[in-house]
Design a protein around this motif. Structure first.
Motif, PDB file in Angstrom:
ATOM      1  N   UNK A  81     -10.651 -16.423   2.834  1.00  0.00           N
ATOM      2  CA  UNK A  81     -10.994 -15.322   1.934  1.00  0.00           C
ATOM      3  C   UNK A  81     -12.340 -14.718   2.292  1.00  0.00           C
ATOM      4  N   UNK A  82     -13.304 -15.563   2.644  1.00  0.00           N
ATOM      5  CA  UNK A  82     -14.631 -15.080   3.028  1.00  0.00           C
ATOM      6  C   UNK A  82     -14.542 -14.229   4.280  1.00  0.00           C
ATOM      7  N   UNK A 132      -0.451 -19.115  13.064  1.00  0.00           N
ATOM      8  CA  UNK A 132       0.169 -17.803  12.816  1.00  0.00           C
ATOM      9  C   UNK A 132      -0.079 -17.238  11.431  1.00  0.00           C
ATOM     10  N   UNK A 133      -0.215 -18.094  10.399  1.00  0.00           N
ATOM     11  CA  UNK A 133      -0.352 -17.587   9.027  1.00  0.00           C
ATOM     12  C   UNK A 133      -1.614 -16.743   8.841  1.00  0.00           C
ATOM     13  N   UNK A 134      -2.824 -17.248   9.168  1.00  0.00           N
ATOM     14  CA  UNK A 134      -4.008 -16.398   8.992  1.00  0.00           C
ATOM     15  C   UNK A 134      -4.031 -15.196   9.926  1.00  0.00           C
ATOM     16  N   UNK A 135      -3.459 -15.334  11.128  1.00  0.00           N
ATOM     17  CA  UNK A 135      -3.419 -14.192  12.039  1.00  0.00           C
ATOM     18  C   UNK A 135      -2.528 -13.092  11.470  1.00  0.00           C
ATOM     19  N   UNK A 195       5.047 -11.923  17.538  1.00  0.00           N
ATOM     20  CA  UNK A 195       5.641 -11.231  16.401  1.00  0.00           C
ATOM     21  C   UNK A 195       4.564 -10.665  15.479  1.00  0.00           C
ATOM     22  N   UNK A 196       3.446 -11.403  15.338  1.00  0.00           N
ATOM     23  CA  UNK A 196       2.322 -10.884  14.550  1.00  0.00           C
ATOM     24  C   UNK A 196       1.781  -9.605  15.183  1.00  0.00           C
ATOM     25  N   UNK A 197       1.688  -9.566  16.510  1.00  0.00           N
ATOM     26  CA  UNK A 197       1.213  -8.381  17.220  1.00  0.00           C
ATOM     27  C   UNK A 197       2.164  -7.207  17.028  1.00  0.00           C
ATOM     28  N   UNK A 227     -15.030 -23.828  11.827  1.00  0.00           N
ATOM     29  CA  UNK A 227     -13.703 -23.556  11.288  1.00  0.00           C
ATOM     30  C   UNK A 227     -12.828 -22.774  12.256  1.00  0.00           C
ATOM     31  N   UNK A 228     -11.759 -23.422  12.752  1.00  0.00           N
ATOM     32  CA  UNK A 228     -10.752 -22.722  13.528  1.00  0.00           C
ATOM     33  C   UNK A 228     -10.025 -21.710  12.654  1.00  0.00           C
ATOM     34  N   UNK A 229      -9.456 -20.684  13.304  1.00  0.00           N
ATOM     35  CA  UNK A 229      -8.707 -19.664  12.565  1.00  0.00           C
ATOM     36  C   UNK A 229      -7.255 -20.120  12.418  1.00  0.00           C
ATOM     37  N   UNK A 230      -7.085 -21.131  11.580  1.00  0.00           N
ATOM     38  CA  UNK A 230      -5.772 -21.695  11.269  1.00  0.00           C
ATOM     39  C   UNK A 230      -5.828 -22.187   9.834  1.00  0.00           C
TER      40      UNK A 230
END
Length: 354
Positions: free
Chosen positions: A10-11, A35-38, A69-71, A107-110
């Protein structure tokens, strides 16, 4: 300087509204990604470039396809993979090619990196003196590619069968190329004394048919204790302090944040690690069930039925059908093969040979 150790996703996503100048693009450098946060980056509505740093030896095919698929869903998103191992976690906001804000930390982006309170942290970095950071970013981009080596972790080369308390079989699938493995979790129980295999009538896939506090379609996949005895790092142990450090209005006791499952058909599902079982004095989860941040009213059905509805749809059986071992045979598969891509991100295979 501000320091953050809770609500990290969220931050990061709200930072675009808090900078002195409105950023026109963003860059994320993260050792591991999910994939979720991306997918959630689409809400920013600005160009975002993500560099995944710890995939120099190859990217799991399921993860790669999910990010592709996100892209496709977000034309403003680019995903690169570093050719050298980069374990940094840096979040950068730009305005007119000038760095205006930076977060840096562990913090990794996951989901696993962003959602577990106090496990990871981020802090503001003084963006005024950014010449060394710019040089570092340029070096990483120069050594990154959008077309990494793809590793198919699901290609089976040999099997090891573990007999779990004479009740359930667990297949360990070894990959000779990179020593990765998948564990095939049986969707039935074996009653070896009677020489039969059957699907429990009121638990597992048929959990929703029990008379307890369940709803139609509810299901879970049992984690045999032998898996956690032999592979203690496959699922993380239970965090007994989780409920103390994470405010929740849910009545269900949880010991961790959900993990991400990427299914063989591309479906991304949040999975809750539930219950406890003792392994040499350490508590590990005992079952896998679906999870959603949405309520039952928002979904229109039980959160626990997301997994059950998904498996039933693939098997071609109705929501209230009593699944039998013969149904699994008719479908062509009696287990779900799960492999660990990275901490908090797994691939799951329920495919059948055509």
């Amino acid at each position: 300087m501000s320091f953050y150790c809770r609500n990290l996703e969220s931050i990061i996503l709200n930072k675009v509204n808090e900078t002195v100048e409105v950023p026109d693009r963003m860059m994320i450098i993260s050792g591991y990604v999910g994939p979720a946060p991306i997918k959630n980056l689409k809400s920013l509505n600005i160009p975002v470039k993500v560099v995944a740093g710890m995939y120099s030896k190859g990217v799991n095919s399921r993860l790669y396809n999910s990010l592709e698929r996100c892209k496709k869903d977000n034309p403003l998103l680019q995903v690169y993979y570093s050719n050298t191992e980069i374990h940094s976690k840096i979040y950068i906001w730009y305005k007119d090619n000038k760095i205006i804000d930076v977060l840096i930390g562990s913090a990794n982006f996951s989901n696993n990196g962003l959602q577990i309170p106090y496990r990871e942290s981020l802090a503001d970095m003084d963006a005024r003196d950014n010449s060394k950071l710019t040089t570092y970013v340029d070096m990483i981009l120069k050594n990154s590619t959008e077309h990494p080596t793809i590793v198919d972790h699901e290609r089976e080369s040999s099997y090891k069968v573990v007999d779990v308390d004479n009740k359930q079989d667990v297949d360990i699938t070894e990959n000779s190329k990179d020593n990765s493995f998948a564990i095939a979790f049986s969707l039935y129980v074996s009653k070896k004394s009677k020489g039969i295999r059957e699907v429990a009538e009121k638990s597992g896939l048929n959990w929703g048919l029990s008379k307890g506090h369940t709803s139609e379609g509810d299901a879970y996949i049992k984690i045999p204790i032998e898996v956690e005895r032999n592979y203690p790092k496959f699922f993380n142990e239970c965090d007994l302090d989780y409920m103390k450090t994470h405010k929740t209005d849910r009545k269900k006791i949880r010991y961790s944040e959900p993990v991400e499952f990427i299914w063989d058909d591309g479906t991304v599902m949040n999975i809750s690690l539930e219950g406890t079982q003792d392994v040499n004095g350490v508590l590990y989860p005992k079952q896998l069930s679906s999870y959603s941040s949405l309520t039952r009213n928002e979904l229109g059905y039980s959160v626990k039925s997301i997994l059950g509805r998904y498996l039933r749809k693939r098997m071609g059986v109705s929501i209230n059908h009593l699944i039998t071992y013969q149904d699994l045979l008719d479908y062509g598969r009696t287990n779900v093969a799960i492999s660990k891509i990275s901490d908090g991100v797994y691939s799951a295979d329920f495919s059948v040979k055509k």
